[in-house]
Motif scaffolding. Sequence first.
Motif, PDB file in Angstrom:
ATOM      1  N   ALA A  55       1.981  -0.076  14.227  1.00  0.00           N
ATOM      2  CA  ALA A  55       1.564   0.306  12.879  1.00  0.00           C
ATOM      3  C   ALA A  55       1.553  -0.941  12.006  1.00  0.00           C
ATOM      4  O   ALA A  55       2.437  -1.183  11.189  1.00  0.00           O
ATOM      5  N   GLY A  56       0.548  -1.753  12.196  1.00  0.00           N
ATOM      6  CA  GLY A  56       0.397  -3.031  11.519  1.00  0.00           C
ATOM      7  C   GLY A  56      -0.632  -3.847  12.263  1.00  0.00           C
ATOM      8  O   GLY A  56      -1.238  -3.374  13.240  1.00  0.00           O
ATOM      9  N   ALA A  57      -0.828  -5.088  11.841  1.00  0.00           N
ATOM     10  CA  ALA A  57      -1.908  -5.886  12.430  1.00  0.00           C
ATOM     11  C   ALA A  57      -1.464  -6.685  13.655  1.00  0.00           C
ATOM     12  O   ALA A  57      -2.111  -6.656  14.697  1.00  0.00           O
ATOM     13  N   PHE A  75      -2.443  -1.090  21.038  1.00  0.00           N
ATOM     14  CA  PHE A  75      -3.294  -0.958  19.858  1.00  0.00           C
ATOM     15  C   PHE A  75      -2.595  -1.511  18.630  1.00  0.00           C
ATOM     16  O   PHE A  75      -1.363  -1.575  18.572  1.00  0.00           O
ATOM     17  N   ASN A  76      -3.386  -1.877  17.630  1.00  0.00           N
ATOM     18  CA  ASN A  76      -2.846  -2.147  16.306  1.00  0.00           C
ATOM     19  C   ASN A  76      -3.594  -1.295  15.284  1.00  0.00           C
ATOM     20  O   ASN A  76      -4.449  -0.477  15.665  1.00  0.00           O
ATOM     21  N   THR A  77      -3.249  -1.460  14.023  1.00  0.00           N
ATOM     22  CA  THR A  77      -3.917  -0.683  12.965  1.00  0.00           C
ATOM     23  C   THR A  77      -4.494  -1.655  11.945  1.00  0.00           C
ATOM     24  O   THR A  77      -3.978  -1.782  10.829  1.00  0.00           O
ATOM     25  N   PRO A  78      -5.560  -2.355  12.311  1.00  0.00           N
ATOM     26  CA  PRO A  78      -6.104  -3.391  11.430  1.00  0.00           C
ATOM     27  C   PRO A  78      -6.541  -2.833  10.084  1.00  0.00           C
ATOM     28  O   PRO A  78      -7.146  -1.766  10.001  1.00  0.00           O
ATOM     29  N   GLY A  79      -6.201  -3.562   9.059  1.00  0.00           N
ATOM     30  CA  GLY A  79      -6.609  -3.174   7.712  1.00  0.00           C
ATOM     31  C   GLY A  79      -5.649  -2.249   6.995  1.00  0.00           C
ATOM     32  O   GLY A  79      -5.764  -2.065   5.776  1.00  0.00           O
ATOM     33  N   SER A  80      -4.677  -1.703   7.710  1.00  0.00           N
ATOM     34  CA  SER A  80      -3.795  -0.720   7.075  1.00  0.00           C
ATOM     35  C   SER A  80      -2.918  -1.341   5.987  1.00  0.00           C
ATOM     36  O   SER A  80      -2.551  -0.675   5.024  1.00  0.00           O
ATOM     37  N   ASN A  81      -2.568  -2.625   6.139  1.00  0.00           N
ATOM     38  CA  ASN A  81      -1.748  -3.276   5.111  1.00  0.00           C
ATOM     39  C   ASN A  81      -2.496  -4.394   4.397  1.00  0.00           C
ATOM     40  O   ASN A  81      -1.910  -5.202   3.688  1.00  0.00           O
ATOM     41  N   ALA A  82      -3.816  -4.435   4.586  1.00  0.00           N
ATOM     42  CA  ALA A  82      -4.603  -5.549   4.049  1.00  0.00           C
ATOM     43  C   ALA A  82      -4.520  -5.647   2.533  1.00  0.00           C
ATOM     44  O   ALA A  82      -4.387  -6.742   1.970  1.00  0.00           O
ATOM     45  N   ASN A  83      -4.606  -4.521   1.850  1.00  0.00           N
ATOM     46  CA  ASN A  83      -4.562  -4.562   0.388  1.00  0.00           C
ATOM     47  C   ASN A  83      -3.208  -5.042  -0.115  1.00  0.00           C
ATOM     48  O   ASN A  83      -3.130  -5.778  -1.099  1.00  0.00           O
ATOM     49  N   ALA A  84      -2.151  -4.639   0.581  1.00  0.00           N
ATOM     50  CA  ALA A  84      -0.803  -5.064   0.180  1.00  0.00           C
ATOM     51  C   ALA A  84      -0.668  -6.585   0.281  1.00  0.00           C
ATOM     52  O   ALA A  84      -0.133  -7.239  -0.625  1.00  0.00           O
ATOM     53  N   SER A 272       4.756  -4.797   3.128  1.00  0.00           N
ATOM     54  CA  SER A 272       5.846  -3.862   2.828  1.00  0.00           C
ATOM     55  C   SER A 272       5.641  -3.157   1.495  1.00  0.00           C
ATOM     56  O   SER A 272       6.319  -3.446   0.502  1.00  0.00           O
ATOM     57  N   THR A 273       4.674  -2.263   1.489  1.00  0.00           N
ATOM     58  CA  THR A 273       4.512  -1.373   0.343  1.00  0.00           C
ATOM     59  C   THR A 273       4.536   0.063   0.867  1.00  0.00           C
ATOM     60  O   THR A 273       4.284   0.310   2.055  1.00  0.00           O
ATOM     61  N   ILE A 274       4.844   0.977  -0.012  1.00  0.00           N
ATOM     62  CA  ILE A 274       4.858   2.390   0.382  1.00  0.00           C
ATOM     63  C   ILE A 274       3.492   2.794   0.924  1.00  0.00           C
ATOM     64  O   ILE A 274       3.378   3.473   1.945  1.00  0.00           O
ATOM     65  N   GLU A 275       2.446   2.320   0.247  1.00  0.00           N
ATOM     66  CA  GLU A 275       1.087   2.694   0.649  1.00  0.00           C
ATOM     67  C   GLU A 275       0.722   2.101   2.006  1.00  0.00           C
ATOM     68  O   GLU A 275       0.139   2.784   2.854  1.00  0.00           O
ATOM     69  N   ALA A 276       1.068   0.815   2.220  1.00  0.00           N
ATOM     70  CA  ALA A 276       0.719   0.166   3.483  1.00  0.00           C
ATOM     71  C   ALA A 276       1.455   0.801   4.657  1.00  0.00           C
ATOM     72  O   ALA A 276       0.880   1.004   5.729  1.00  0.00           O
ATOM     73  N   GLU A 277       2.733   1.110   4.459  1.00  0.00           N
ATOM     74  CA  GLU A 277       3.494   1.735   5.540  1.00  0.00           C
ATOM     75  C   GLU A 277       2.963   3.122   5.856  1.00  0.00           C
ATOM     76  O   GLU A 277       2.912   3.539   7.018  1.00  0.00           O
TER      77      GLU A 277
END
Length: 389
Positions: A55-57, A75-84, A272-277
């Motif tokens: 759950a991360g890049a 697998f990874n989750t590309p882009g899930s924390n990009a904005n953070a 490490s933001t609530i939204e990214a996690e």
Amino acid sequence: MYQVKTFNAIAKSGLEIFTDDFQINQTDNPDAYLIRSVNLLNQNLPQNLKAIVRAGAGVNNVPLKQATKKGIAVFNTPGSNANAVKELVISLMIATTRNLFSANEYSIAHAQADISQRTEKDKTKFNGSELAAKKLAVIGLGHVGSLVANAAMQLGMKVIGFDPYLSTNGAWRIDNKVRRVDSIKKAVQNADFVTVHVPKNDATIDLIGTKEIDEMKENVILFNYSRLGIINNKAVVKALRHQKISHYCTDFGEPLIAGNSSITITPHIGGSTIEAESNGATQGAKTVMDYLESGDTKHCVNLPNLEVPFETEFRITVIHQNIPNMVGQISTQIANKKINIENMSNAAKGEIAYTIVDVDNLKTNDIDELKNALESVTEVYRVRIIKHQ
């Protein structure tokens, strides 16, 4: 029923995605791991494990070679924390140019002073500069880099980007006013800020070292919010000493850069933001379900990416070596069982290939026999036979 084991704290919003066909943390020999930063490099992966989803890049905490040889898709989750990460980099660009950290230290030290007189006298010590019209070099224009580039454009900056691996889809994400160049040298020359957003691999270790820093202008501000080792910290310390670099911001501390007032180290909090996690957990859970239930490999880092509509009763997936006649051998084993192939897809990634075969006329009693026949092929790492839900 599929079994999933989680490591670290996986956001509740992600765990709630799983349907009743999935049990969470009921066994140490699961079908899938859903992880964040846990270090699996020295662990022996269970035989039953079919997927590891980060759950991360980055996946530098996963033993990719061991996983691949055991037929485990990673697998990874590309882009899930990009904005953070983007927001943190932009905020640090502002903080360093406006001397906010030293100004805060001053205010704390002089909390009892006559604010109206002393502050007015001393505040010129903290005069900074604005981002507008400054030049930013972005090395790596993927999910994070493209967001940083676009945000900088909106702040009135001049942005130069370099990414030799930029995909067509990735290019669409980038503001058309971002000037793209074909080398790091061209990107960093005359840049006031340089930020790096690339994955860590053999090609990117020490991507920015003494040679690249020498191409930068005096008093450049440098950012590493990718991974430790992509920027050579020894070269950075030397450049700081000679005032080639005025400030260095990084999410990855080590003793070499500790205790330097010209270095800002954040404790790996880029994502490490609530939204990214929540985003990472949700995307990760969906990835686990998609792979286990359909065999699709979107966002897989050690297998070729295949997404094939699942319209038959059964699907056969085979992870195998990328050598001649493998598709022929797989087809022959299936034909020997008098099974008609409705659809077949195959793709390769380096030394590894992945084949999806969709069939209808497979009798339940023949599943184990077919699986054993396919696994008898020496170059096959794993065979799965999935029944359409």
